[in-house]
Design a protein around this motif. Sequence first.
Motif, PDB file in Angstrom:
ATOM      1  N   GLY A  27       0.775  -1.231   0.000  1.00  0.00           N
ATOM      2  CA  GLY A  27       0.000   0.000   0.000  1.00  0.00           C
ATOM      3  C   GLY A  27       0.803   1.276   0.000  1.00  0.00           C
ATOM      4  N   SER A  28       2.133   1.162  -0.179  1.00  0.00           N
ATOM      5  CA  SER A  28       2.941   2.384  -0.191  1.00  0.00           C
ATOM      6  C   SER A  28       4.256   2.157  -0.927  1.00  0.00           C
ATOM      7  CB  SER A  28       3.244   2.850   1.232  1.00  0.00           C
ATOM      8  OG  SER A  28       4.222   2.032   1.849  1.00  0.00           O
ATOM      9  N   ILE A  29       4.763   3.237  -1.495  1.00  0.00           N
ATOM     10  CA  ILE A  29       6.071   3.205  -2.144  1.00  0.00           C
ATOM     11  C   ILE A  29       7.161   2.955  -1.102  1.00  0.00           C
ATOM     12  CG2 ILE A  29       7.766   4.572  -3.423  1.00  0.00           C
ATOM     13  CD1 ILE A  29       5.460   3.809  -5.172  1.00  0.00           C
ATOM     14  N   THR A  30       7.015   3.586   0.053  1.00  0.00           N
ATOM     15  CA  THR A  30       8.029   3.455   1.107  1.00  0.00           C
ATOM     16  C   THR A  30       8.182   2.006   1.551  1.00  0.00           C
ATOM     17  OG1 THR A  30       7.541   5.695   1.901  1.00  0.00           O
ATOM     18  CG2 THR A  30       8.702   4.226   3.411  1.00  0.00           C
ATOM     19  N   GLY A  31       7.060   1.348   1.844  1.00  0.00           N
ATOM     20  CA  GLY A  31       7.111  -0.044   2.280  1.00  0.00           C
ATOM     21  C   GLY A  31       7.658  -0.955   1.208  1.00  0.00           C
ATOM     22  N   ALA A  32       7.261  -0.724  -0.046  1.00  0.00           N
ATOM     23  CA  ALA A  32       7.751  -1.552  -1.145  1.00  0.00           C
ATOM     24  C   ALA A  32       9.256  -1.382  -1.326  1.00  0.00           C
ATOM     25  CB  ALA A  32       7.019  -1.181  -2.435  1.00  0.00           C
ATOM     26  N   ALA A  33       9.732  -0.149  -1.233  1.00  0.00           N
ATOM     27  CA  ALA A  33      11.172   0.101  -1.386  1.00  0.00           C
ATOM     28  C   ALA A  33      11.955  -0.609  -0.293  1.00  0.00           C
ATOM     29  CB  ALA A  33      11.450   1.608  -1.352  1.00  0.00           C
ATOM     30  N   ARG A  34      11.452  -0.544   0.932  1.00  0.00           N
ATOM     31  CA  ARG A  34      12.135  -1.204   2.057  1.00  0.00           C
ATOM     32  C   ARG A  34      12.186  -2.714   1.829  1.00  0.00           C
ATOM     33  NH1 ARG A  34       8.829   0.113   5.784  1.00  0.00           N
ATOM     34  NH2 ARG A  34       9.761   2.167   6.142  1.00  0.00           N
ATOM     35  N   GLN A  35      11.083  -3.294   1.403  1.00  0.00           N
ATOM     36  CA  GLN A  35      11.033  -4.743   1.207  1.00  0.00           C
ATOM     37  C   GLN A  35      11.921  -5.189   0.049  1.00  0.00           C
ATOM     38  OE1 GLN A  35       7.610  -7.207  -0.631  1.00  0.00           O
ATOM     39  NE2 GLN A  35       7.255  -7.339   1.567  1.00  0.00           N
ATOM     40  N   LEU A  36      11.950  -4.411  -1.019  1.00  0.00           N
ATOM     41  CA  LEU A  36      12.717  -4.790  -2.207  1.00  0.00           C
ATOM     42  C   LEU A  36      14.188  -4.405  -2.117  1.00  0.00           C
ATOM     43  CD1 LEU A  36      10.121  -3.735  -4.923  1.00  0.00           C
ATOM     44  CD2 LEU A  36      10.671  -6.065  -4.209  1.00  0.00           C
ATOM     45  N   GLY A  37      14.541  -3.604  -1.110  1.00  0.00           N
ATOM     46  CA  GLY A  37      15.922  -3.148  -0.984  1.00  0.00           C
ATOM     47  C   GLY A  37      16.294  -2.123  -2.036  1.00  0.00           C
ATOM     48  N   LEU A  38      15.330  -1.318  -2.452  1.00  0.00           N
ATOM     49  CA  LEU A  38      15.544  -0.299  -3.481  1.00  0.00           C
ATOM     50  C   LEU A  38      15.218   1.073  -2.901  1.00  0.00           C
ATOM     51  CD1 LEU A  38      13.698  -2.068  -6.448  1.00  0.00           C
ATOM     52  CD2 LEU A  38      16.176  -2.024  -6.045  1.00  0.00           C
ATOM     53  N   SER A  39      15.603   2.116  -3.637  1.00  0.00           N
ATOM     54  CA  SER A  39      15.232   3.460  -3.222  1.00  0.00           C
ATOM     55  C   SER A  39      13.792   3.736  -3.637  1.00  0.00           C
ATOM     56  CB  SER A  39      16.159   4.492  -3.875  1.00  0.00           C
ATOM     57  OG  SER A  39      15.936   4.544  -5.278  1.00  0.00           O
ATOM     58  N   GLN A  40      13.158   4.674  -2.943  1.00  0.00           N
ATOM     59  CA  GLN A  40      11.782   5.020  -3.293  1.00  0.00           C
ATOM     60  C   GLN A  40      11.665   5.557  -4.725  1.00  0.00           C
ATOM     61  OE1 GLN A  40       9.550   7.194  -0.252  1.00  0.00           O
ATOM     62  NE2 GLN A  40      10.983   6.475   1.306  1.00  0.00           N
ATOM     63  N   PRO A  41      12.591   6.429  -5.175  1.00  0.00           N
ATOM     64  CA  PRO A  41      12.496   6.899  -6.566  1.00  0.00           C
ATOM     65  C   PRO A  41      12.594   5.756  -7.582  1.00  0.00           C
ATOM     66  CG  PRO A  41      13.926   8.339  -5.303  1.00  0.00           C
ATOM     67  CD  PRO A  41      13.645   7.161  -4.433  1.00  0.00           C
ATOM     68  N   THR A  42      13.407   4.735  -7.282  1.00  0.00           N
ATOM     69  CA  THR A  42      13.538   3.601  -8.205  1.00  0.00           C
ATOM     70  C   THR A  42      12.224   2.851  -8.325  1.00  0.00           C
ATOM     71  OG1 THR A  42      15.893   3.323  -7.740  1.00  0.00           O
ATOM     72  CG2 THR A  42      14.736   1.426  -8.639  1.00  0.00           C
ATOM     73  N   VAL A  43      11.559   2.600  -7.190  1.00  0.00           N
ATOM     74  CA  VAL A  43      10.276   1.903  -7.213  1.00  0.00           C
ATOM     75  C   VAL A  43       9.239   2.730  -7.969  1.00  0.00           C
ATOM     76  CG1 VAL A  43       8.378   1.037  -5.789  1.00  0.00           C
ATOM     77  CG2 VAL A  43      10.740   0.630  -5.094  1.00  0.00           C
ATOM     78  N   THR A  44       9.198   4.033  -7.693  1.00  0.00           N
ATOM     79  CA  THR A  44       8.253   4.914  -8.391  1.00  0.00           C
ATOM     80  C   THR A  44       8.494   4.879  -9.892  1.00  0.00           C
ATOM     81  OG1 THR A  44       8.103   6.397  -6.481  1.00  0.00           O
ATOM     82  CG2 THR A  44       7.450   7.295  -8.618  1.00  0.00           C
ATOM     83  N   THR A  45       9.757   4.947 -10.302  1.00  0.00           N
ATOM     84  CA  THR A  45      10.108   4.933 -11.719  1.00  0.00           C
ATOM     85  C   THR A  45       9.685   3.625 -12.380  1.00  0.00           C
ATOM     86  OG1 THR A  45      11.984   6.412 -11.363  1.00  0.00           O
ATOM     87  CG2 THR A  45      12.029   5.061 -13.359  1.00  0.00           C
ATOM     88  N   GLN A  46       9.897   2.493 -11.703  1.00  0.00           N
ATOM     89  CA  GLN A  46       9.548   1.200 -12.275  1.00  0.00           C
ATOM     90  C   GLN A  46       8.042   1.067 -12.471  1.00  0.00           C
ATOM     91  OE1 GLN A  46      11.444  -1.522  -9.538  1.00  0.00           O
ATOM     92  NE2 GLN A  46      13.286  -1.681 -10.796  1.00  0.00           N
ATOM     93  N   VAL A  47       7.261   1.524 -11.498  1.00  0.00           N
ATOM     94  CA  VAL A  47       5.811   1.435 -11.623  1.00  0.00           C
ATOM     95  C   VAL A  47       5.311   2.348 -12.741  1.00  0.00           C
ATOM     96  CG1 VAL A  47       3.615   1.888 -10.469  1.00  0.00           C
ATOM     97  CG2 VAL A  47       5.467   0.743  -9.229  1.00  0.00           C
ATOM     98  N   ARG A  48       5.812   3.557 -12.782  1.00  0.00           N
ATOM     99  CA  ARG A  48       5.363   4.503 -13.823  1.00  0.00           C
ATOM    100  C   ARG A  48       5.778   4.023 -15.213  1.00  0.00           C
ATOM    101  NH1 ARG A  48       2.911   8.946 -12.314  1.00  0.00           N
ATOM    102  NH2 ARG A  48       3.152   9.781 -10.195  1.00  0.00           N
ATOM    103  N   ALA A  49       6.983   3.429 -15.311  1.00  0.00           N
ATOM    104  CA  ALA A  49       7.452   2.921 -16.607  1.00  0.00           C
ATOM    105  C   ALA A  49       6.549   1.796 -17.101  1.00  0.00           C
ATOM    106  CB  ALA A  49       8.896   2.424 -16.473  1.00  0.00           C
ATOM    107  N   LEU A  50       6.097   0.947 -16.171  1.00  0.00           N
ATOM    108  CA  LEU A  50       5.194  -0.141 -16.538  1.00  0.00           C
ATOM    109  C   LEU A  50       3.869   0.415 -17.056  1.00  0.00           C
ATOM    110  CD1 LEU A  50       4.707  -3.242 -16.500  1.00  0.00           C
ATOM    111  CD2 LEU A  50       3.823  -2.951 -14.164  1.00  0.00           C
ATOM    112  N   GLU A  51       3.348   1.425 -16.367  1.00  0.00           N
ATOM    113  CA  GLU A  51       2.084   2.025 -16.791  1.00  0.00           C
ATOM    114  C   GLU A  51       2.228   2.723 -18.144  1.00  0.00           C
ATOM    115  OE1 GLU A  51      -0.291   3.223 -12.750  1.00  0.00           O
ATOM    116  OE2 GLU A  51       1.514   4.392 -13.201  1.00  0.00           O
ATOM    117  N   GLU A  52       3.314   3.460 -18.319  1.00  0.00           N
ATOM    118  CA  GLU A  52       3.505   4.221 -19.567  1.00  0.00           C
ATOM    119  C   GLU A  52       3.766   3.312 -20.749  1.00  0.00           C
ATOM    120  OE1 GLU A  52       6.634   6.926 -18.653  1.00  0.00           O
ATOM    121  OE2 GLU A  52       5.425   8.087 -17.208  1.00  0.00           O
ATOM    122  N   GLN A  53       4.524   2.231 -20.522  1.00  0.00           N
ATOM    123  CA  GLN A  53       4.867   1.332 -21.624  1.00  0.00           C
ATOM    124  C   GLN A  53       3.628   0.658 -22.205  1.00  0.00           C
ATOM    125  OE1 GLN A  53       7.936  -1.485 -20.675  1.00  0.00           O
ATOM    126  NE2 GLN A  53       7.755  -2.580 -22.623  1.00  0.00           N
TER     127      GLN A  53
END
Length: 287
Positions: free
Chosen positions: A16-42
């Motif tokens: 339910g959040s970018i912050t939680g997903a980033a923590r779980q995946l071991g990524l930065s919040q901007p990276t997670v945001t970019t990946q989700v937006r790239a999927l939507e845009e593609q």
Amino acid sequence: MLVNQLKAFFAVARLGSITGAARQLGLSQPTVTTQVRALEEQYGVELFHRGGGRLTLSEAGRRLMPQVDTLLQQELDIEFALRNSAELQGGTLRLGATAPYYTLTLVQRFKVRHPRVELSVSAGNSRQMVDALFAYQVDLATSSHLEDDPRLHRVALGADPLVLLLPRGHALARATSVPLAALGAETLLMRERGSMTRALAEQALEAAGVRPRAQMEIASREALREAVVRGLGVSIFAAHETGRDPELVALPFEAPMPMVREYLYCLRERQGARLIEAMLGCVEAGG
């Protein structure tokens, strides 16, 4: 690339959040945001509704969730098979741990039986470890939460009462037991939210109508113990987690306290995998 984007989408949707997903995946919040937006845009699809600082799954996102879940499970099956192709003569097993006492006993017992298998142990609170299991980041996980999810297989490891951890020089340290009401004059050091020890301690304090003079949140047992040694406050621990520091004293409470129960979980569909089965066998051997 697509798999990483789908992992980011899945983690955000589940947590339910970018912050939680980033923590779980071991990524930065901007990276997670970019990946989700790239999927939507593609693919020209809106997977989340964004508004008021919140993310809500769209209808397209809800339809995609079970498909991504299946894909990630297949990826786990392949990765697990590759890691453990040599069965009990090699391979690796990943264990998520909340309670060092129980976990290290299991690791020791497992290594005696299967010395050629590599073990990795990651640490976190009860909620984090169960989330890591569902996210396929660990093969087994210990947790103090009693999970009734039908996807999980559970075995009990043990149970311990809550006790009070004090610095040796504290005025209460020479007592044989402590009334819960005594915490009304203390600074109470607590684990982060998601810790079962914290949840049970807060329940006991609320039921007794006791409110500590002050509270401080510290995110690990090791840091909590050190803070108690330094006189920053007192803390409530499960009895087996207090450690052996000569500068610390662990005292039982006068009134009966909740028991912190520890469980070992694996995904039910992986229960029969050789390495997981071997670890579960170590629990039975010590029962």
